[in-house]
Enzyme design. Structure first.
Site, PDB file in Angstrom:
ATOM      1  N   GLY A   1       0.229  -5.125   1.098  1.00 42.61           N
ATOM      2  CA  GLY A   1      -0.959  -5.108   0.257  1.00 42.61           C
ATOM      3  C   GLY A   1      -0.766  -5.825  -1.054  1.00 42.61           C
TER       4      GLY A   1
ATOM      5  N   ALA B   1       0.816  -1.203   0.000  1.00 39.31           N
ATOM      6  CA  ALA B   1       0.000   0.000   0.000  1.00 39.31           C
ATOM      7  C   ALA B   1       0.854   1.261   0.000  1.00 39.31           C
ATOM      8  CB  ALA B   1      -0.936  -0.004   1.211  1.00 39.31           C
TER       9      ALA B   1
ATOM     10  N   GLU C   1       3.420  -5.431   7.822  1.00 36.47           N
ATOM     11  CA  GLU C   1       2.637  -4.350   8.428  1.00 36.47           C
ATOM     12  C   GLU C   1       2.924  -4.143   9.910  1.00 36.47           C
ATOM     13  OE1 GLU C   1       0.322  -5.536   4.771  1.00 36.47           O
ATOM     14  OE2 GLU C   1       1.481  -6.551   6.332  1.00 36.47           O
TER      15      GLU C   1
ATOM     16  N   GLU D   1      -1.478  -9.332  -0.214  1.00 39.74           N
ATOM     17  CA  GLU D   1      -2.910  -9.460   0.044  1.00 39.74           C
ATOM     18  C   GLU D   1      -3.699  -9.509  -1.266  1.00 39.74           C
ATOM     19  OE1 GLU D   1      -4.549  -7.718   3.943  1.00 39.74           O
ATOM     20  OE2 GLU D   1      -3.147  -6.194   3.228  1.00 39.74           O
TER      21      GLU D   1
END
Length: 616
Positions: free
Chosen positions: A102, A63, A125, A105
């Protein structure tokens, strides 16, 4: 926005390529562009399957951290993941290079995953005080079970493709052309297989719960690890949709914590501090492949070990044979220790040793990229033709210090003078004893670009975490002196010396405790932070530090404060500059470390913070 995702058609397969350099960060614009491209592929009757891959050196580093905590993020990553998972056509994620956070993910939401054998896959994270917030805590345990999922999420350490295959995180490996292998996989007539429906990670529920119980033992006092374990437990206890809601709630709670704010600040600060000033950035990096050392001792032995481990060729000389032999023995001992601990193999040790040449004549140093002389080394009898020469010294146990001069050379005393701001060469580097440690490069405005470039090259080649500063440093030394002065002040005020030492060592007080001892830890932290922030402000004011963020970076990389605190200048902004000034005034009569700082008064008058000075 569409140019962020390139669409290539390979027969009936739509190849959607993330193209957002340098690391394909999943920004709001990229998420929307990928969503649009997916929808177009899903509605195109000619397309039978979709392959997701990344342009450049990796699939995606995750992200866009700069968007965390900000309103109106647009299409959320979790929504994009659900769009992929609920797709009417098979979606294959082709993973290479960096596949983190991300990015992983996103891959977990795909129906199949194929990875290059050298890919790095991870969920880091937790290092930002967060948890995977786009379904990672719910999908990953379904694939690999609780033990492996918790290891990935609690450590943040990535794994390679082969281990990912063994765990069941990916379905196949590609050793050569990943794109070709992914297209071939897409043409196999695969059925849709959603991660949310998979149960293989739940087959051994006794083992699953045992992993949860074991993970709770010895968890950090920071909130993120506990919430990660909670979410992984929820994955097995709740329906998928409810598990996602639990994860989203936990993520929102964590984003708002001061620990996450401090870790985000640390993430950006350490990277910005490593960017050289514009005055030297244009020069670029001068490659350092051949290093010469003159003199012996622990300092030279450690530097020789680091240089050889990095693949450099080293010529090590001294006029005293006994000193040289003794120092070589220390380097050899370091190598044997590395072999015993499994860090290197015997073959690598032998290859490193083969790149080492010894000499008793300084004439053999001619032609090397950089010559380093230790403090106890005798003066080099001849300098002409040696090239760039640096003198090494130590400052208050912080490690070696290198001052670079032209062909005429610089001795260790001059190097130390430069660090103390008393003249000497125009640039000096504080060198760590440990591989991968902090290195400060102090520059005068007139520093020769070539000298700076060579020291930058040395630092980066040896894996040091480089921070740039002005003359009169190193910043770390002054921060340590401020901490020591604050500790002496507190002990003089009646604080228990052991408690003071414990707080300084841990950099924190337990925020959950309400005992008198905990309150005394909190008071100690307030005073020590004030002393460090005041000294940091003075260094920014007089040019020893470039910006407040550089002070924070040094404090964190040197281990003076834990990363979740963000640094003394960040803490001062968070607590309020008026509070800082009150703390300083309350102790100013007792110790000069708490003396008023003009820069602090100016910022308060102008309604600004230290963060406003973090420009350039």
């Amino acid at each position: 926005m569409q140019e962020l995702v390139r669409v290539d058609h390979v027969g009936d397969v739509a190849m959607l390529v993330l193209s957002h350099p340098p690391v394909n960060a999943l920004s709001s614009d990229l998420r929307q562009a990928l969503s649009d491209a997916l929808q177009a592929a899903f509605t195109d009757p000619q397309i039978t399957a979709v392959v997701l891959r990344g342009e450049g050196k990796g699939f995606s580093a995750g992200a866009d951290i700069g968007e965390f905590g900000k309103p109106n993020p647009g299409l959320r990553l979790g929504q994009l993941c659900q769009q992929i998972e609920n797709a009417p056509k098979p979606v294959i994620a082709a993973l290479h290079g960096t596949t983190l956070g991300g990015g992983l993910e996103l891959a977990l939401a795909a129906h199949y995953r194929i990875a290059h054998v050298a890919a790095n896959l991870g969920l880091p994270e937790v290092t930002l005080g967060l948890l995977p917030g786009a379904g990672g805590t719910q999908r990953l345990p379904r694939l690999v079970g609780a033990g492996a999922a918790l290891r990935l999420m609690l450590t943040g350490v990535p794994i390679r493709g082969a281990e990912a295959l063994a765990l069941g995180l990916v379905d196949r490996l590609a050793e050569q052309d990943l794109t070709e292998a992914a297209v071939a996989m897409a043409n196999e007539g695969l059925t849709i297989r959603r991660s949310c429906d998979m149960r293989r990670g739940f087959r051994d529920m006794a083992g699953y719960q045992a992993a949860i119980t074991a993970a709770r033992v010895g968890l950090s006092t920071l909130p993120a690890p506990t919430r990660i374990v909670d979410c992984v437990e929820a994955a097995a206890l709740l329906p998928f949709a409810q598990g996602l809601l639990a994860e989203q709630t936990a993520f929102a709670d964590l984003v708002a914590t001061p620990q996450a704010a401090g870790l985000r600040h640390a993430f950006f600060t350490e990277r910005r501090a490593a960017v050289p000033p514009q005055s030297v950035a244009a020069k670029g990096i001068t490659p350092i492949a051949r290093l010469a050392l003159w003199g012996g001792g622990d300092m030279a032995a450690d530097l020789a070990f680091q240089a050889l481990s990095s693949g450099m060729h080293v010529i090590w000389g001294a006029s005293d044979r006994a000193v040289l032999v003794q120092s070589l023995g220390r380097t050899a001992a370091r190598q044997e220790q590395a072999v015993a601990s499994g860090l290197i193999t015997e073959e690598v040790r032998d290859e490193d040793w083969a790149r080492l040449t010894t000499a008793l004549d300084p004439a053999t140093l001619v032609g090397q990229d950089l010559v380093l002389t230790t403090p106890d080394a005798e003066a080099l009898p001849m300098m002409a033709g040696l090239g760039m020469v640096a003198g090494l010294g130590s400052v208050s146990g912080l490690g070696p210090v290198s001052g670079v001069g032209p062909v005429s050379g610089v001795d260790a005393d001059a190097a130390l003078d430069a660090v103390a701001g008393q003249g000497g060469p125009d640039c000096a580097i504080t060198v760590p004893y440990q591989t991968g440690g902090l290195a400060e490069l102090s520059l005068r405005p007139q520093a020769a670009p070539d000298a700076v470039a060579r020291l930058m090259a040395l630092a980066r080649r040896l894996g040091w975490r480089l921070v740039f500063a002005g003359p009169g440093g190193p910043v770390e030394l002054h921060l340590r002196q401020a901490l020591a002065a604050a500790a002496d002040h507190l002990v003089a005020q009646g604080m228990d010396a052991d408690v003071v030492a414990a707080v300084q060592a841990n950099g924190q007080a337990n925020p959950q405790a309400n005992s008198a001892a905990a309150r005394q830890a909190a008071e100690i932290m307030s005073v020590t932070l004030a002393a460090m922030a005041a000294e940091g402000a003075r260094m920014v004011q007089d040019g020893r530090a470039r910006r407040p963020l550089d002070v924070d970076a040094v404090a964190l990389l040197a281990g003076l404060l834990p990363r979740w605190m963000g640094g003394p200048m960040f803490q001062a902004d968070q607590r309020g500059l008026l509070v800082l000034r009150q703390n300083l005034r309350a102790h100013a009569t007792s110790d000069p470390i708490f003396a008023p700082v003009t820069l602090l008064d100016d910022l308060i008058t102008e309604g600004q913070t230290f963060a406003n000075l973090n420009t350039g």
